[in-house]
Design an enzyme around this catalytic site. Sequence first.
Site, PDB file in Angstrom:
ATOM      1  CD  GLU A  49      36.193  50.782  18.681  1.00  0.00           C
ATOM      2  OE1 GLU A  49      35.643  51.792  19.126  1.00  0.00           O
ATOM      3  OE2 GLU A  49      35.564  49.742  18.398  1.00  0.00           O
TER       4      GLU A  49
ATOM      5  CG  ASP B 134      36.113  52.862  22.799  1.00  0.00           C
ATOM      6  OD1 ASP B 134      36.116  53.038  24.030  1.00  0.00           O
ATOM      7  OD2 ASP B 134      35.127  52.435  22.181  1.00  0.00           O
TER       8      ASP B 134
ATOM      9  CG  HIS C 158      15.293  52.669  30.086  1.00  0.00           C
ATOM     10  ND1 HIS C 158      14.703  51.850  31.003  1.00  0.00           N
ATOM     11  CD2 HIS C 158      16.050  51.874  29.308  1.00  0.00           C
ATOM     12  CE1 HIS C 158      15.088  50.606  30.778  1.00  0.00           C
ATOM     13  NE2 HIS C 158      15.901  50.599  29.752  1.00  0.00           N
TER      14      HIS C 158
ATOM     15  CB  CYS D 120      32.339  56.727  13.171  1.00  0.00           C
ATOM     16  SG  CYS D 120      33.082  55.315  13.982  1.00  0.00           S
TER      17      CYS D 120
ATOM     18  NE  ARG E  78      33.312  56.201  25.150  1.00  0.00           N
ATOM     19  CZ  ARG E  78      32.919  55.599  24.035  1.00  0.00           C
ATOM     20  NH1 ARG E  78      33.670  54.623  23.501  1.00  0.00           N
ATOM     21  NH2 ARG E  78      31.813  55.938  23.445  1.00  0.00           N
TER      22      ARG E  78
ATOM     23  NE  ARG F 218      29.942  49.770  16.886  1.00  0.00           N
ATOM     24  CZ  ARG F 218      30.247  50.746  17.749  1.00  0.00           C
ATOM     25  NH1 ARG F 218      31.364  51.425  17.601  1.00  0.00           N
ATOM     26  NH2 ARG F 218      29.444  51.032  18.743  1.00  0.00           N
TER      27      ARG F 218
END
Length: 582
Positions: free
Chosen positions: A440, A464, A197, A511, A474, A341
């Site tokens: 990806e 990805d 958070h 992207c 990653r 998306r």
Amino acid sequence: MIARGRKTILRGLPAAPGLTLGEARVVYSLEQTIEERVITPDQVEHELMRLDMAVAESLTELESLKESASRKISGPVARIFESQFMIADDREFLKNVKAEIASQLKAAEYIYSLMVEKAVAPLRASRDQYMRQMVVDIEAVSNRILRRLTGQAARHIGQAPQESIFVGKIFSPAEVMNLYERKVRAIVTTAGGVNSHMALIARSLLIPTVVGIPQAHLKIMSGDRLIVDGDKGTVTINPSLDEWNQVRKKKARVTALQILKLDKLPDFPPRTADNIDIDVAANYDVPGPIDRILADHKVGIGLYRTEFIYLQNGRFPSEDDQYRLYNSVAKVHYPRPVTIRTFDLGSDKYHPSDSNMKENNPALGWRGIRASFDMPNVFKDQVKAILRASKRGNVKMLLPMIADITELRKAGRIIRHAMAELRKSNLPFDRNIQIGIMIEVPSAAVAADILAEKVSFFSIGSNDLTQYTLAADRDNQKLAKIFNPLHPAVLRLIRMTIEAAQKNNIPVAVCGEMSGDILSIPLLIGMGISQLSMNPSRLYNACRLIPKIKYSDAVKIAKEVSRLKTLKEIEGFLLNYNMSVE
Ligand code: PEP
Ligand code: MG
């Protein structure tokens, strides 16, 4: 221990972008001393009253934090304080605490802290990052209440000097808000993940942040000069004077707030030196102060990661709620395109309540479109909400983690079904909405020619695509040198994807993080990419670089790079070119 004055580079996780420098201010956790104080039966009433008052005062504080957060951050991130409010207001828990005070005849703070500890112990042992986030929230709340009960002061962040870099074991969301008021330059923590958070709030508030540096709060001392790179996830303690001056001089690169400088750009969208327009768009994670800036500067959204809406509270919003959210983004950006998306849940993106999402190899597991297929109603609700928000004609739909044509066909059937339902209910939507897929998963890149025939566009998720092609996680710092989208194997897959798109006359965007990377931009342009969609903090630099690039040179670069065999050669070649245009 670090020898004072010696330059040291600490590595962590890049949680919020931006490069900045300043003086460190280390904030140690205030360990509260809770005495096991015995009380007499006639003092019980008084203890219960003290507890009630401490809770009531804390609730008032949280209420005002909640309000100020919703004014500054809008949307799901602001709900962090809502959940803290609910934790503080847990009537059942408080009833049990009171019963224990009366039966054990011990002071309110002692029983309260004991019972909180019992409740969080199993969560603390969990490897699940959301469980651990819950511990952070519960501790933030209990510390708040215990400070009232013991009369011990809170950490003095409010009185801390302005414009420092704050270093601590961890900061609560409330503290990040507070630091924002103090014009904090950057945040560095020992604990926490990029999806905590705290990190989400820092990103929304454009505070460069590096998390997960082992013992950061012990290795750094107040007064140390620091360079914080929120893109790379590094902190340099006591950099050389040269480096310090370099960062200071390169004012344009100094902060994520560069986005505020977008209006200083002569042209948006940018054009190459030989007058070719390059479509540049922004990635959109959580609502925040950047929304307005992007809209004002007419920057479209190339990737709206909707899964964050779910991750904030572990609930899928209804079709209507999602429609309102997507529609407001589409409206603000109209007529610029907004690419929404569908949920890319799974892997590291899940909520503690999703016990069925725990897997041995989550990145290779139940993720993205696969998860959506297993929740047909959730998927259909989302598809309908996106379709409804498309009524102005500026929304595109993007499907994550598509691996092959079978998955694409299956998604197509659900989308057509959703369209039929909307038609039946007379709800308007763009009948020509463009539906595209993320490339990806390596299998999708390899079979891009088959997929290109059936979609309106491709969007390459280089993050990805790199992790799956190179078998390099990653998020793993140990593999940072291996994980690189400029690896020749990844570039081959990107090339295949672009060729398939061009043969079928469909646009292809990038992207992933690579699209905002200064080294990669000339190469991607030369390879024939149609759109670069990047983290908003990278827009300014990208748009300043593009007018210096000649499209014809970029094409030559791409050709030359295709002949190179190693990552090192490719990086060296691009670096050379980059220096010549800077
Ligand atoms: C990517 O994989 O490159 C991408 C843009 O998607 P995400 O980072 O959300 O997985
Ligand atoms: Mg991805």
